[in-house]
Design a protein around this motif. Structure first.
Motif, PDB file in Angstrom:
ATOM      1  N   PRO A  14       6.111   0.777  10.524  1.00  0.00           N
ATOM      2  CA  PRO A  14       5.297   0.535  11.718  1.00  0.00           C
ATOM      3  C   PRO A  14       3.831   0.872  11.493  1.00  0.00           C
ATOM      4  O   PRO A  14       2.940   0.194  12.017  1.00  0.00           O
ATOM      5  CB  PRO A  14       5.931   1.461  12.772  1.00  0.00           C
ATOM      6  N   VAL A  15       3.567   1.918  10.720  1.00  0.00           N
ATOM      7  CA  VAL A  15       2.183   2.302  10.452  1.00  0.00           C
ATOM      8  C   VAL A  15       1.476   1.207   9.666  1.00  0.00           C
ATOM      9  O   VAL A  15       0.335   0.821   9.973  1.00  0.00           O
ATOM     10  CB  VAL A  15       2.131   3.636   9.680  1.00  0.00           C
ATOM     11  N   ARG A  16       2.168   0.682   8.663  1.00  0.00           N
ATOM     12  CA  ARG A  16       1.563  -0.371   7.846  1.00  0.00           C
ATOM     13  C   ARG A  16       1.367  -1.642   8.659  1.00  0.00           C
ATOM     14  O   ARG A  16       0.344  -2.324   8.533  1.00  0.00           O
ATOM     15  CB  ARG A  16       2.462  -0.654   6.638  1.00  0.00           C
ATOM     16  N   ALA A  19      -1.627  -1.231  10.882  1.00  0.00           N
ATOM     17  CA  ALA A  19      -2.853  -1.331  10.101  1.00  0.00           C
ATOM     18  C   ALA A  19      -3.179  -2.786   9.786  1.00  0.00           C
ATOM     19  O   ALA A  19      -4.340  -3.210   9.857  1.00  0.00           O
ATOM     20  CB  ALA A  19      -2.730  -0.518   8.813  1.00  0.00           C
ATOM     21  N   ALA A  20      -2.143  -3.561   9.448  1.00  0.00           N
ATOM     22  CA  ALA A  20      -2.356  -4.984   9.160  1.00  0.00           C
ATOM     23  C   ALA A  20      -2.828  -5.727  10.398  1.00  0.00           C
ATOM     24  O   ALA A  20      -3.700  -6.608  10.321  1.00  0.00           O
ATOM     25  CB  ALA A  20      -1.071  -5.600   8.627  1.00  0.00           C
ATOM     26  N   LEU A  21      -2.285  -5.365  11.558  1.00  0.00           N
ATOM     27  CA  LEU A  21      -2.694  -6.000  12.805  1.00  0.00           C
ATOM     28  C   LEU A  21      -4.144  -5.677  13.126  1.00  0.00           C
ATOM     29  O   LEU A  21      -4.915  -6.555  13.540  1.00  0.00           O
ATOM     30  CB  LEU A  21      -1.777  -5.547  13.939  1.00  0.00           C
ATOM     31  N   ARG A  22      -4.535  -4.418  12.918  1.00  0.00           N
ATOM     32  CA  ARG A  22      -5.935  -4.046  13.155  1.00  0.00           C
ATOM     33  C   ARG A  22      -6.862  -4.808  12.225  1.00  0.00           C
ATOM     34  O   ARG A  22      -7.960  -5.224  12.634  1.00  0.00           O
ATOM     35  CB  ARG A  22      -6.114  -2.535  12.965  1.00  0.00           C
ATOM     36  N   THR A  23      -6.435  -4.988  10.985  1.00  0.00           N
ATOM     37  CA  THR A  23      -7.256  -5.736  10.028  1.00  0.00           C
ATOM     38  C   THR A  23      -7.425  -7.181  10.488  1.00  0.00           C
ATOM     39  O   THR A  23      -8.537  -7.733  10.453  1.00  0.00           O
ATOM     40  CB  THR A  23      -6.608  -5.699   8.633  1.00  0.00           C
ATOM     41  N   ARG A  24      -6.328  -7.807  10.907  1.00  0.00           N
ATOM     42  CA  ARG A  24      -6.410  -9.194  11.391  1.00  0.00           C
ATOM     43  C   ARG A  24      -7.352  -9.292  12.572  1.00  0.00           C
ATOM     44  O   ARG A  24      -8.169 -10.227  12.662  1.00  0.00           O
ATOM     45  CB  ARG A  24      -5.025  -9.698  11.781  1.00  0.00           C
ATOM     46  N   ARG A  25      -7.253  -8.351  13.489  1.00  0.00           N
ATOM     47  CA  ARG A  25      -8.122  -8.388  14.666  1.00  0.00           C
ATOM     48  C   ARG A  25      -9.587  -8.222  14.270  1.00  0.00           C
ATOM     49  O   ARG A  25     -10.477  -8.897  14.812  1.00  0.00           O
ATOM     50  CB  ARG A  25      -7.705  -7.293  15.645  1.00  0.00           C
ATOM     51  N   ALA A  26      -9.845  -7.317  13.320  1.00  0.00           N
ATOM     52  CA  ALA A  26     -11.224  -7.107  12.863  1.00  0.00           C
ATOM     53  C   ALA A  26     -11.777  -8.368  12.209  1.00  0.00           C
ATOM     54  O   ALA A  26     -12.939  -8.733  12.414  1.00  0.00           O
ATOM     55  CB  ALA A  26     -11.280  -5.928  11.888  1.00  0.00           C
ATOM     56  N   VAL A  27     -10.947  -9.042  11.423  1.00  0.00           N
ATOM     57  CA  VAL A  27     -11.389 -10.262  10.742  1.00  0.00           C
ATOM     58  C   VAL A  27     -11.653 -11.380  11.752  1.00  0.00           C
ATOM     59  O   VAL A  27     -12.675 -12.069  11.672  1.00  0.00           O
ATOM     60  CB  VAL A  27     -10.338 -10.711   9.704  1.00  0.00           C
TER      61      VAL A  27
END
Length: 220
Positions: A14-16, A19-27
């Motif tokens: 879940p942590v990973r 983190a991947a979701l936050r990265t997608r949102r930032a991009v």
């Protein structure tokens, strides 16, 4: 002795995943800002990655290509988030289905078009400008135009379910009228460029849609 087989089930962290979701949102956020400021063609994936604070391969791994990233920006602008729910099934579209008279259906649709215009008029403009430079973006633009017409057709069908429409107007022409009026470019021209309030725009749009496809009121 029995052989112990390794558990090959994929482990989910879940942590990973967060983190991947936050990265997608930032991009996506960085891409939207760059596309709005510079246009699609002038914005590179490297610049998007730098603005998002990630490596370029991370952007490529998450979205595959620059056109795919643009499609994601478009989808989120239209829907309001990245959830896998169609526009017609969104809570803010529900008043169109709940309306019980043709005029109310069109008034609710004008509200939807105003909301979409606020969120997506700028990205429609970005895609339109880039369509001539790339076959993939040209296809995206064609899809957006086609989907607007399908949306107009869907709303017109709902309006007809609740009451009569203009008897002198062929169905195809009625759909065309709503298709012209649901263009987010109208929001961009009147609200963003000419300074109309959203309430003024919504009321004007509802009146135009109603005049285009509904029978004239008695005495008019």
């Amino acid at each position: 002795m029995a052989e112990v087989k390794a558990d090959r089930r994929r482990y989910r962290s879940p942590v990973r995943e967060e983190a991947a979701l936050r990265t997608r949102r930032a991009v996506v956020t960085a891409a939207a800002e760059l596309f709005a400021e510079r246009g699609y063609t002038a914005s590179s994936l490297r610049e998007v990655a730098d603005a998002a604070g990630v490596a370029r391969p991370t952007v490529a791994a998450a979205f595959g290509s620059k056109p795919a990233l643009l499609r994601q920006v478009v989808d989120e602008a239209l829907a309001g988030d990245d959830g896998p729910v169609s526009v017609a099934d969104r809570p803010w579209f529900a008043p169109v289905w709940q309306a019980e008279q043709p005029s109310a259906v069109l008034a609710a649709y004008a509200e939807v078009c105003t909301l979409i215009g606020r969120r997506a008029a700028w990205i429609f403009e970005v895609v339109h400008r880039a369509a001539a430079d790339s076959s993939e973006i040209g296809e995206l633009w064609t899809t957006l135009v086609r989907n607007r017409r399908l949306g107009a057709q869907m709303v017109l069908r709902r309006a007809r379910e609740t009451g009569p429409l203009r008897p002198d107007l062929a169905e195809g022409h009625a759909v065309d009228a709503l298709w012209v009026l649901n263009d987010p470019a109208l929001y961009g021209s009147l609200v963003r460029d000419r300074g109309w309030s959203e309430d003024q725009y919504r009321r004007w749009l509802a009146a135009q849609m109603q005049a285009a496809v509904l029978p004239a009121a008695p005495g008019r």
